[in-house]
Motif scaffolding. Structure first.
Motif, mmCIF file in Angstrom:
data_model
loop_
_atom_site.group_PDB
_atom_site.id
_atom_site.type_symbol
_atom_site.label_atom_id
_atom_site.label_comp_id
_atom_site.label_asym_id
_atom_site.label_seq_id
_atom_site.Cartn_x
_atom_site.Cartn_y
_atom_site.Cartn_z
ATOM 1 N N MET A 1 0.833 -1.199 0.000
ATOM 2 C CA MET A 1 0.000 0.000 0.000
ATOM 3 C C MET A 1 0.872 1.255 0.000
ATOM 4 O O MET A 1 0.602 2.230 -0.705
ATOM 5 C CB MET A 1 -0.918 0.018 1.229
ATOM 6 C CG MET A 1 -1.986 -1.045 1.194
ATOM 7 S SD MET A 1 -3.133 -0.824 -0.181
ATOM 8 C CE MET A 1 -4.179 -2.250 0.058
ATOM 9 N N ASN A 2 1.933 1.213 0.802
ATOM 10 C CA ASN A 2 2.835 2.362 0.848
ATOM 11 C C ASN A 2 3.541 2.583 -0.495
ATOM 12 O O ASN A 2 3.736 3.719 -0.924
ATOM 13 C CB ASN A 2 3.879 2.178 1.961
ATOM 14 C CG ASN A 2 3.276 2.443 3.321
ATOM 15 O OD1 ASN A 2 2.227 3.112 3.412
ATOM 16 N ND2 ASN A 2 3.900 1.921 4.357
ATOM 17 N N GLU A 3 3.894 1.479 -1.142
ATOM 18 C CA GLU A 3 4.516 1.576 -2.468
ATOM 19 C C GLU A 3 3.545 2.214 -3.467
ATOM 20 O O GLU A 3 3.916 3.062 -4.270
ATOM 21 C CB GLU A 3 4.933 0.183 -2.973
ATOM 22 C CG GLU A 3 6.127 -0.414 -2.262
ATOM 23 C CD GLU A 3 7.377 0.446 -2.392
ATOM 24 O OE1 GLU A 3 7.641 0.894 -3.532
ATOM 25 O OE2 GLU A 3 8.061 0.679 -1.385
ATOM 26 N N LEU A 4 2.296 1.781 -3.405
ATOM 27 C CA LEU A 4 1.284 2.315 -4.332
ATOM 28 C C LEU A 4 1.094 3.817 -4.102
ATOM 29 O O LEU A 4 0.947 4.578 -5.050
ATOM 30 C CB LEU A 4 -0.043 1.579 -4.158
ATOM 31 C CG LEU A 4 -0.083 0.142 -4.685
ATOM 32 C CD1 LEU A 4 -1.434 -0.497 -4.411
ATOM 33 C CD2 LEU A 4 0.226 0.081 -6.180
ATOM 34 N N LYS A 5 1.105 4.220 -2.831
ATOM 35 C CA LYS A 5 0.971 5.653 -2.528
ATOM 36 C C LYS A 5 2.121 6.439 -3.147
ATOM 37 O O LYS A 5 1.937 7.535 -3.656
ATOM 38 C CB LYS A 5 0.939 5.883 -1.010
ATOM 39 C CG LYS A 5 -0.424 5.564 -0.397
ATOM 40 C CD LYS A 5 -0.395 5.846 1.097
ATOM 41 C CE LYS A 5 -1.591 5.183 1.773
ATOM 42 N NZ LYS A 5 -1.424 5.116 3.232
ATOM 43 N N LYS A 6 3.304 5.841 -3.082
ATOM 44 C CA LYS A 6 4.487 6.513 -3.636
ATOM 45 C C LYS A 6 4.334 6.771 -5.131
ATOM 46 O O LYS A 6 4.814 7.755 -5.658
ATOM 47 C CB LYS A 6 5.747 5.679 -3.393
ATOM 48 C CG LYS A 6 6.384 5.957 -2.056
ATOM 49 C CD LYS A 6 7.728 5.247 -1.976
ATOM 50 C CE LYS A 6 8.047 4.877 -0.542
ATOM 51 N NZ LYS A 6 8.971 3.733 -0.488
ATOM 52 N N ALA B 1 2.871 1.553 -15.165
ATOM 53 C CA ALA B 1 2.326 0.218 -15.389
ATOM 54 C C ALA B 1 1.177 -0.030 -14.406
ATOM 55 O O ALA B 1 0.146 -0.584 -14.763
ATOM 56 C CB ALA B 1 3.415 -0.831 -15.226
ATOM 57 N N SER B 2 1.339 0.444 -13.159
ATOM 58 C CA SER B 2 0.287 0.235 -12.160
ATOM 59 C C SER B 2 -0.993 0.964 -12.528
ATOM 60 O O SER B 2 -2.067 0.396 -12.502
ATOM 61 C CB SER B 2 0.758 0.718 -10.788
ATOM 62 O OG SER B 2 1.853 -0.027 -10.366
ATOM 63 N N SER B 3 -0.869 2.260 -12.856
ATOM 64 C CA SER B 3 -2.094 3.022 -13.131
ATOM 65 C C SER B 3 -2.774 2.509 -14.389
ATOM 66 O O SER B 3 -3.990 2.567 -14.514
ATOM 67 C CB SER B 3 -1.784 4.510 -13.255
ATOM 68 O OG SER B 3 -1.077 4.788 -14.447
ATOM 69 N N LEU B 4 -2.003 1.998 -15.329
ATOM 70 C CA LEU B 4 -2.599 1.482 -16.553
ATOM 71 C C LEU B 4 -3.300 0.154 -16.302
ATOM 72 O O LEU B 4 -4.279 -0.176 -16.955
ATOM 73 C CB LEU B 4 -1.531 1.324 -17.642
ATOM 74 C CG LEU B 4 -1.049 2.650 -18.238
ATOM 75 C CD1 LEU B 4 0.288 2.479 -18.936
ATOM 76 C CD2 LEU B 4 -2.078 3.219 -19.204
#
Lengths: 172, 323
Positions: B40-45, B69-72
């Protein structure tokens, strides 16, 4: 109208068959093929003005040679710019690259670049030799074998048929 | 690591209106709750906005404005297209990278996408203008096993239908110029470059390269293109979230491709003809010579069907058309 390549195919087939004469007519073209008997070749039957000079392709060479008596006679009425013609002879090749689809043959990656290959070039299995385009799908054709390009059978921008031979290669 | 994060994003995006508990996430992914917390912390970053509520769990409330890549992949509802996705901030051309990856056995459905292309490619190496972050520039690697090479060119029309439906969904009525350019009011909105590596009877891979003009203003285009091209924003007045547009187009590309492979070209042909640009009009066509002909539709295999003044029909597979 028959394409040069189709005439080539016809000659090959007739040569291998027992047919001695073949005639094909459409609205604006006439092709008359007659097989030699081992004696002097029969004279062309079409109007002199449209008789095609018979040219024989030699390995890696475009020089004209007198026709051998056993060669099939060929007369074709074609537009003047379609002079390039070859009677099928056992040229020195052992592999043909054929077109996997109907489309336009491109010899180079783009109009202002050199062709992928020239006659005499050495190619490897994965060397790109041309592009065939249809409906905006660009198909990079590879040589598939190692060897030397001995003959290029089509011109840049020419329409090609499915299965039509594009290059002749002498395998290394 | 990466695949856990992708799964995590997927799980959360499937429940974007409710909270998903840490315990449930930990069970479904088979990793510890502290590992979930680290993710979760990585995603926030990378720009996700994540709401964490005690006793309820996690919820994604915002996606990054920057493509990654994550947001896509967040919110991507496809089954295979884009499951393997590589995002570049800048690249020479997604097609070049596609060739490299396909030769290294990248799987069917791999997507290569870039914010910016320094050598965006068009047909016959014509340059494709791919301005930073204003459009979607991506390549899909396809490995059809049951398709014959000679029928592969129909894919260019399949892709065009998917693009048209995407734009319609986003509120813009567009047309297809044979075989696969998408036009709005006569201006080009997207281009497709499809390349194939095949042997006589077998396709190795196909690269479907797509460029979509989304958020450009007119002045973003080079002067010489301004009277030829347009963007979704110019046409509708609205800016669009690129990741969202990507999700919409990816879903439709997958849908149309699956239909084509399962049912053949006929259902695609009907849809294509409904959106045909300048159907039943006289056009100038150049093969070896230039001539005038009436565009009457497409043939069963996607070839351009034209008619001369005597009503004689011809099918063309390859031609320059002056629209």
């Amino acid at each position: 109208m028959l394409k040069v390549q189709e005439i080539r195919e016809l000659i090959k087939l007739i040569d291998e068959s027992s047919i001695t004469e073949f005639k094909y007519e459409t609205d604006n073209a006439e092709v008359h093929l007659k097989k030699g008997t081992g004696e002097a070749p029969a004279a062309p039957t079409a109007q002199p003005s449209v008789v095609q000079p018979t040219e024989q392709s030699a390995p890696a060479s475009t020089s004209e040679k007198p026709e051998a008596a056993s060669q099939p006679e060929k007369t074709a009425e074609k537009p003047a710019e379609k002079q390039e013609e070859a009677v099928d002879t056992p040229t020195d090749y052992d592999h043909e690259i054929t077109s996997p689809m109907v489309g336009t043959f491109y010899a180079s990656p783009s109009p202002d670049e050199d062709p992928y290959v020239k006659t005499g070039d050495r190619v490897e299995g994965n060397s790109v030799v041309c592009i065939v385009e249809a409906m905006k799908l660009f198909n990079e054709i590879e040589a598939e074998v190692n060897g030397e390009i001995v003959e290029i059978l089509v011109e840049d921008g020419e329409l090609v048929e499915y299965g039509q031979p594009l290059f002749r290669i002498k395998k290394a | 690591m990466e695949s856990n994060r992708t799964k995590l994003i997927e799980l959360l995006s499937n429940h974007s209106d409710t909270y998903v508990s840490g315990e449930s996430l930990s069970k479904q992914l088979g990793i510890s709750r502290s590992a979930i917390w680290k993710h979760m912390n990585e995603l926030k970053k990378v720009g996700y906005q994540i709401e964490a509520v005690r006793n309820k769990g996690y919820r994604i409330t915002g996606v990054p404005s920057e493509l990654s890549a994550s947001s896509l992949q967040w919110g991507l509802s496809t089954n295979w297209l884009g499951k393997n996705l590589i995002h570049h901030k800048s690249i020479d051309s997604t097609q070049f990278s596609g060739h490299d990856l396909a030769r290294e056995d990248a799987p069917h459905g791999t997507v290569i996408i870039a914010d910016h292309q320094t050598k965006g490619r068009g047909r016959l190496k014509r340059q494709w203008h791919s301005e930073d972050k204003h459009g979607l520039w991506f390549t899909v690697i396809l490995r059809p096993t049951s398709l014959e090479p000679k029928d592969a060119n129909q894919l260019t029309l399949v892709a065009a239908v998917a693009l048209v439906e995407t734009f319609r969904h986003l509120g813009l009525d567009v047309k297809i110029k044979w075989p696969n350019d998408v036009f709005s009011r006569g201006f080009k909105l997207t281009g497709i470059l499809t390349e194939m590596q095949a042997e006589q009877d077998q396709i190795e891979y196909i690269l479907l390269g797509i460029g979509m003009n989304i958020n450009q203003e007119r002045e973003h285009f080079p002067e010489e293109l301004r009277d030829k091209v347009t963007s979704l924003k110019i046409e509708t007045g609205k800016a669009n979230d690129l990741a969202h547009v990507f999700h919409e187009v990816a879903q439709r590309l997958e849908e149309k491709y699956d239909t084509f492979i399962k049912e053949g070209f006929q259902p695609i042909k009907r849809e294509w003809e409904q959106h045909a640009y300048r159907l039943n009009e006289w056009l100038t066509i150049k093969t070896k010579d230039s001539f005038q002909a009436k565009f009457v539709g497409i043939q069963h295999d996607g070839a351009l069907l034209i008619e001369d003044e005597y009503g004689k029909q011809t099918a063309l597979y390859s031609a320059e058309i002056y629209w």
